[in-house]
Every structure is written in structure tokens, then in C-alpha cells.
Design a protein around this motif. Structure first.
Motif, PDB file in Angstrom:
ATOM      1  N   VAL A  28       0.858  -1.186   0.000  1.00  0.00           N
ATOM      2  CA  VAL A  28       0.000   0.000   0.000  1.00  0.00           C
ATOM      3  C   VAL A  28       0.895   1.236   0.000  1.00  0.00           C
ATOM      4  O   VAL A  28       1.757   1.372   0.862  1.00  0.00           O
ATOM      5  CB  VAL A  28      -0.924   0.013   1.228  1.00  0.00           C
ATOM      6  N   GLU A  29       0.695   2.125  -0.984  1.00  0.00           N
ATOM      7  CA  GLU A  29       1.432   3.380  -1.070  1.00  0.00           C
ATOM      8  C   GLU A  29       0.437   4.529  -0.995  1.00  0.00           C
ATOM      9  O   GLU A  29      -0.593   4.498  -1.667  1.00  0.00           O
ATOM     10  CB  GLU A  29       2.193   3.487  -2.390  1.00  0.00           C
ATOM     11  N   ILE A  30       0.752   5.550  -0.176  1.00  0.00           N
ATOM     12  CA  ILE A  30      -0.120   6.706  -0.012  1.00  0.00           C
ATOM     13  C   ILE A  30       0.601   7.949  -0.502  1.00  0.00           C
ATOM     14  O   ILE A  30       1.751   8.196  -0.134  1.00  0.00           O
ATOM     15  CB  ILE A  30      -0.536   6.896   1.465  1.00  0.00           C
ATOM     16  N   LEU A  31      -0.086   8.742  -1.328  1.00  0.00           N
ATOM     17  CA  LEU A  31       0.436  10.021  -1.795  1.00  0.00           C
ATOM     18  C   LEU A  31      -0.473  11.135  -1.306  1.00  0.00           C
ATOM     19  O   LEU A  31      -1.708  11.003  -1.359  1.00  0.00           O
ATOM     20  CB  LEU A  31       0.476  10.082  -3.321  1.00  0.00           C
ATOM     21  N   VAL A  32       0.123  12.212  -0.798  1.00  0.00           N
ATOM     22  CA  VAL A  32      -0.613  13.411  -0.412  1.00  0.00           C
ATOM     23  C   VAL A  32      -0.107  14.528  -1.308  1.00  0.00           C
ATOM     24  O   VAL A  32       1.093  14.815  -1.328  1.00  0.00           O
ATOM     25  CB  VAL A  32      -0.412  13.755   1.080  1.00  0.00           C
ATOM     26  N   ASP A  33      -1.011  15.129  -2.057  1.00  0.00           N
ATOM     27  CA  ASP A  33      -0.660  16.178  -3.021  1.00  0.00           C
ATOM     28  C   ASP A  33       0.455  15.725  -3.960  1.00  0.00           C
ATOM     29  O   ASP A  33       1.366  16.478  -4.284  1.00  0.00           O
ATOM     30  CB  ASP A  33      -0.268  17.472  -2.298  1.00  0.00           C
ATOM     31  N   GLY A  34       0.424  14.459  -4.367  1.00  0.00           N
ATOM     32  CA  GLY A  34       1.365  13.920  -5.336  1.00  0.00           C
ATOM     33  C   GLY A  34       2.698  13.471  -4.776  1.00  0.00           C
ATOM     34  O   GLY A  34       3.552  13.012  -5.523  1.00  0.00           O
ATOM     35  N   LYS A  35       2.895  13.582  -3.458  1.00  0.00           N
ATOM     36  CA  LYS A  35       4.160  13.169  -2.844  1.00  0.00           C
ATOM     37  C   LYS A  35       3.936  11.937  -1.977  1.00  0.00           C
ATOM     38  O   LYS A  35       2.994  11.892  -1.182  1.00  0.00           O
ATOM     39  CB  LYS A  35       4.725  14.289  -1.980  1.00  0.00           C
ATOM     40  N   GLU A  36       4.811  10.928  -2.132  1.00  0.00           N
ATOM     41  CA  GLU A  36       4.668   9.716  -1.332  1.00  0.00           C
ATOM     42  C   GLU A  36       4.928  10.038   0.141  1.00  0.00           C
ATOM     43  O   GLU A  36       5.978  10.559   0.499  1.00  0.00           O
ATOM     44  CB  GLU A  36       5.627   8.632  -1.798  1.00  0.00           C
ATOM     45  N   THR A  37       3.934   9.738   0.985  1.00  0.00           N
ATOM     46  CA  THR A  37       4.046  10.051   2.412  1.00  0.00           C
ATOM     47  C   THR A  37       3.835   8.839   3.299  1.00  0.00           C
ATOM     48  O   THR A  37       4.048   8.918   4.499  1.00  0.00           O
ATOM     49  CB  THR A  37       3.035  11.141   2.819  1.00  0.00           C
ATOM     50  N   ALA A  40       3.110   0.711   3.390  1.00  0.00           N
ATOM     51  CA  ALA A  40       2.957  -0.427   4.292  1.00  0.00           C
ATOM     52  C   ALA A  40       2.788  -1.698   3.474  1.00  0.00           C
ATOM     53  O   ALA A  40       2.414  -1.653   2.300  1.00  0.00           O
ATOM     54  CB  ALA A  40       1.745  -0.242   5.204  1.00  0.00           C
ATOM     55  N   THR A  41       3.076  -2.828   4.100  1.00  0.00           N
ATOM     56  CA  THR A  41       2.833  -4.135   3.488  1.00  0.00           C
ATOM     57  C   THR A  41       2.001  -4.960   4.451  1.00  0.00           C
ATOM     58  O   THR A  41       2.001  -4.730   5.656  1.00  0.00           O
ATOM     59  CB  THR A  41       4.139  -4.885   3.179  1.00  0.00           C
ATOM     60  N   THR A  42       1.281  -5.916   3.903  1.00  0.00           N
ATOM     61  CA  THR A  42       0.497  -6.839   4.710  1.00  0.00           C
ATOM     62  C   THR A  42       0.401  -8.149   3.946  1.00  0.00           C
ATOM     63  O   THR A  42       0.569  -8.182   2.728  1.00  0.00           O
ATOM     64  CB  THR A  42      -0.897  -6.261   5.028  1.00  0.00           C
ATOM     65  N   HIS A  43       0.150  -9.225   4.637  1.00  0.00           N
ATOM     66  CA  HIS A  43       0.061 -10.538   4.000  1.00  0.00           C
ATOM     67  C   HIS A  43      -1.376 -10.880   3.654  1.00  0.00           C
ATOM     68  O   HIS A  43      -2.291 -10.641   4.455  1.00  0.00           O
ATOM     69  CB  HIS A  43       0.650 -11.615   4.905  1.00  0.00           C
ATOM     70  N   GLY A  44      -1.565 -11.421   2.473  1.00  0.00           N
ATOM     71  CA  GLY A  44      -2.876 -11.891   2.036  1.00  0.00           C
ATOM     72  C   GLY A  44      -3.899 -10.780   2.013  1.00  0.00           C
ATOM     73  O   GLY A  44      -3.676  -9.711   1.477  1.00  0.00           O
ATOM     74  N   ASP A  45      -5.045 -11.049   2.646  1.00  0.00           N
ATOM     75  CA  ASP A  45      -6.170 -10.111   2.649  1.00  0.00           C
ATOM     76  C   ASP A  45      -6.271  -9.312   3.939  1.00  0.00           C
ATOM     77  O   ASP A  45      -7.297  -8.689   4.195  1.00  0.00           O
ATOM     78  CB  ASP A  45      -7.480 -10.879   2.430  1.00  0.00           C
ATOM     79  N   VAL A  64      -5.180   6.022   6.243  1.00  0.00           N
ATOM     80  CA  VAL A  64      -5.868   5.329   5.158  1.00  0.00           C
ATOM     81  C   VAL A  64      -5.894   3.860   5.546  1.00  0.00           C
ATOM     82  O   VAL A  64      -4.860   3.251   5.782  1.00  0.00           O
ATOM     83  CB  VAL A  64      -5.144   5.531   3.810  1.00  0.00           C
ATOM     84  N   ARG A  65      -7.096   3.316   5.657  1.00  0.00           N
ATOM     85  CA  ARG A  65      -7.259   1.897   5.970  1.00  0.00           C
ATOM     86  C   ARG A  65      -7.521   1.155   4.669  1.00  0.00           C
ATOM     87  O   ARG A  65      -8.540   1.361   4.016  1.00  0.00           O
ATOM     88  CB  ARG A  65      -8.402   1.690   6.954  1.00  0.00           C
ATOM     89  N   ALA A  66      -6.581   0.302   4.289  1.00  0.00           N
ATOM     90  CA  ALA A  66      -6.672  -0.457   3.041  1.00  0.00           C
ATOM     91  C   ALA A  66      -7.000  -1.907   3.359  1.00  0.00           C
ATOM     92  O   ALA A  66      -6.376  -2.516   4.224  1.00  0.00           O
ATOM     93  CB  ALA A  66      -5.367  -0.374   2.274  1.00  0.00           C
ATOM     94  N   THR A  67      -7.988  -2.432   2.661  1.00  0.00           N
ATOM     95  CA  THR A  67      -8.370  -3.835   2.768  1.00  0.00           C
ATOM     96  C   THR A  67      -8.145  -4.467   1.395  1.00  0.00           C
ATOM     97  O   THR A  67      -8.915  -4.222   0.469  1.00  0.00           O
ATOM     98  CB  THR A  67      -9.845  -3.974   3.192  1.00  0.00           C
ATOM     99  N   PRO A  68      -7.057  -5.258   1.243  1.00  0.00           N
ATOM    100  CA  PRO A  68      -6.722  -5.822  -0.068  1.00  0.00           C
ATOM    101  C   PRO A  68      -7.726  -6.836  -0.602  1.00  0.00           C
ATOM    102  O   PRO A  68      -7.785  -7.071  -1.791  1.00  0.00           O
ATOM    103  CB  PRO A  68      -5.368  -6.493   0.158  1.00  0.00           C
ATOM    104  N   GLY A  69      -8.508  -7.448   0.232  1.00  0.00           N
ATOM    105  CA  GLY A  69      -9.459  -8.459  -0.225  1.00  0.00           C
ATOM    106  C   GLY A  69     -10.240  -8.997   0.942  1.00  0.00           C
ATOM    107  O   GLY A  69     -10.151  -8.446   2.031  1.00  0.00           O
ATOM    108  N   PRO A  70     -11.012 -10.005   0.780  1.00  0.00           N
ATOM    109  CA  PRO A  70     -11.265 -10.764  -0.455  1.00  0.00           C
ATOM    110  C   PRO A  70     -12.048  -9.937  -1.470  1.00  0.00           C
ATOM    111  O   PRO A  70     -12.706  -8.970  -1.122  1.00  0.00           O
ATOM    112  CB  PRO A  70     -12.062 -11.976   0.020  1.00  0.00           C
ATOM    113  N   GLY A  71     -11.939 -10.324  -2.701  1.00  0.00           N
ATOM    114  CA  GLY A  71     -12.569  -9.567  -3.779  1.00  0.00           C
ATOM    115  C   GLY A  71     -11.729  -8.358  -4.135  1.00  0.00           C
ATOM    116  O   GLY A  71     -10.513  -8.377  -4.019  1.00  0.00           O
ATOM    117  N   LEU A  72     -12.393  -7.283  -4.545  1.00  0.00           N
ATOM    118  CA  LEU A  72     -11.684  -6.064  -4.911  1.00  0.00           C
ATOM    119  C   LEU A  72     -11.222  -5.324  -3.667  1.00  0.00           C
ATOM    120  O   LEU A  72     -11.932  -5.294  -2.658  1.00  0.00           O
ATOM    121  CB  LEU A  72     -12.592  -5.152  -5.738  1.00  0.00           C
TER     122      LEU A  72
END
Length: 92
Positions: A28-37, A40-45, A64-72
Motif C-alpha cells: 500500500v502506497e499513499i500520496l498526499v498532493d502527489g508526494k509519497e508520504t 505499508a505491506t500486509t500478508h494476504g487479505d 488510510v485503511r486499506a483492505t486488499p481483499g477478499p474480492g476487490l
């Protein structure tokens, strides 16, 4: 198979974008106003939260809470004192 998914939201006058690369290890990469800020990495879903600062006066911490899956994958912007906002998926 790895795939990239992009998300975006405007919050407090700033652009917040997230890229979620799925696979055995999700990135997971987060950009604020076009700059990487944030990054993080996580395993599976497993969901992961990435904390970043918006360049306001004074700086505002959001996550930013990212949920890689299941699904999209899905992303939410979480800021103090407001309901979480769903970040819109982008086709590129």
C-alpha cells in the motif's frame, strides 16, 4: 498474480491517493498532493492502516485503511472527528 488498484479522495483541500498492489504480500502506497508520504505491506487479505499527515496549519494526522481483499480492494480515509470516507476507485 499481482494487480494494482488506485483510489483517490480530496480532504481538507488536499489530494490523497492510494495504490494497493495485491498478491501474496499486499503493498500500500499513499500520496498526499502527489508526494509519497506513507507505505505499508500486509500478508494476504489482512487490512492495514497507514498514517500520514496533511500539510495543513497545524498538520492534520489522518490514516488510510486499506483492505486488499477478499474480492476487490477497498480504502477508507479516517480523520479525527469525522466519519470515515470511502476513497473512490480510479481505473488507471
Amino acid at each position: 498474480m499481482r494487480r494494482r488498484h488506485h483510489f483517490h479522495i480530496d480532504h481538507a483541500g488536499h489530494s490523497v491517493s492510494a495504490t494497493v498492489q495485491t498478491g501474496h504480500t499486499a503493498v500500500v502506497e499513499i500520496l498526499v498532493d502527489g508526494k509519497e508520504t506513507g507505505y505499508a505491506t500486509t500478508h494476504g487479505d489482512h487490512p492495514v492502516s497507514v498514517q500520514v499527515e496533511l500539510p495543513t496549519d497545524p498538520p492534520q494526522r489522518v490514516s488510510v485503511r486499506a483492505t486488499p481483499g477478499p474480492g476487490l480492494p477497498r480504502c477508507l480515509l479516517e480523520a479525527p472527528g469525522v466519519e470515515p470516507h470511502i476513497m473512490s476507485p480510479r481505473p488507471y
